[in-house]
Design a protein around this motif. Sequence first.
Motif, PDB file in Angstrom:
ATOM      1  N   GLN A   1      -3.236   3.455  -0.301  1.00  0.00           N
ATOM      2  CA  GLN A   1      -4.074   2.800  -1.302  1.00  0.00           C
ATOM      3  C   GLN A   1      -3.554   1.440  -1.554  1.00  0.00           C
ATOM      4  OE1 GLN A   1      -4.731   4.946  -5.236  1.00  0.00           O
ATOM      5  NE2 GLN A   1      -4.599   6.730  -4.191  1.00  0.00           N
TER       6      GLN A   1
ATOM      7  N   SER B   1       0.871  -1.286   0.036  1.00  0.00           N
ATOM      8  CA  SER B   1      -0.076   0.104   0.014  1.00  0.00           C
ATOM      9  C   SER B   1       0.933   1.248   0.095  1.00  0.00           C
ATOM     10  CB  SER B   1      -0.903   0.215   1.101  1.00  0.00           C
ATOM     11  OG  SER B   1      -0.150   0.519   2.282  1.00  0.00           O
TER      12      SER B   1
ATOM     13  N   HIS C   1      -0.548   5.994 -11.635  1.00  0.00           N
ATOM     14  CA  HIS C   1      -0.614   7.161 -10.570  1.00  0.00           C
ATOM     15  C   HIS C   1       0.845   7.821 -10.592  1.00  0.00           C
ATOM     16  CE1 HIS C   1      -3.697   4.605  -9.180  1.00  0.00           C
ATOM     17  NE2 HIS C   1      -3.996   5.564  -8.158  1.00  0.00           N
TER      18      HIS C   1
ATOM     19  N   ASP D   1      -5.413  -1.421  -6.628  1.00  0.00           N
ATOM     20  CA  ASP D   1      -6.055  -0.038  -6.762  1.00  0.00           C
ATOM     21  C   ASP D   1      -4.963   0.703  -7.770  1.00  0.00           C
ATOM     22  OD1 ASP D   1      -8.335  -0.722  -5.645  1.00  0.00           O
ATOM     23  OD2 ASP D   1      -7.917   0.453  -3.761  1.00  0.00           O
TER      24      ASP D   1
END
Length: 100
Positions: free
Chosen positions: A22, A18, A32, A26
């Motif tokens: 997130q 993570s 990103h 995801d």
Amino acid sequence: MPSAPIEWVDVSARQFASIAGQRCGDLMARFHVQTADGAMLSGAAAFVALWRLFPGWRWLAKLGSLPGMRHVLELLYRAFLQLRPGVQWLFRKFESGKRR
């Protein structure tokens, strides 16, 4: 060469289970970018932020920053996400054929 350093992170690696709260899945689903001030951007906004860092791509960042363009780019990006599995399949098929 970008005007600022870029740290590319493979979010599928275990140590990045993570990032910024997130989950890996995801993060893998969309492109990103985490800016120098810690803001997490995704999709079209992430591309525009990255384009700003590359001198040869700044014109595209300026275009993407025009009123309404980020929305248009986001719609195009979401359409691409629907096509991406097929594009990846074609690319793998092409690559496997080249190795024979």
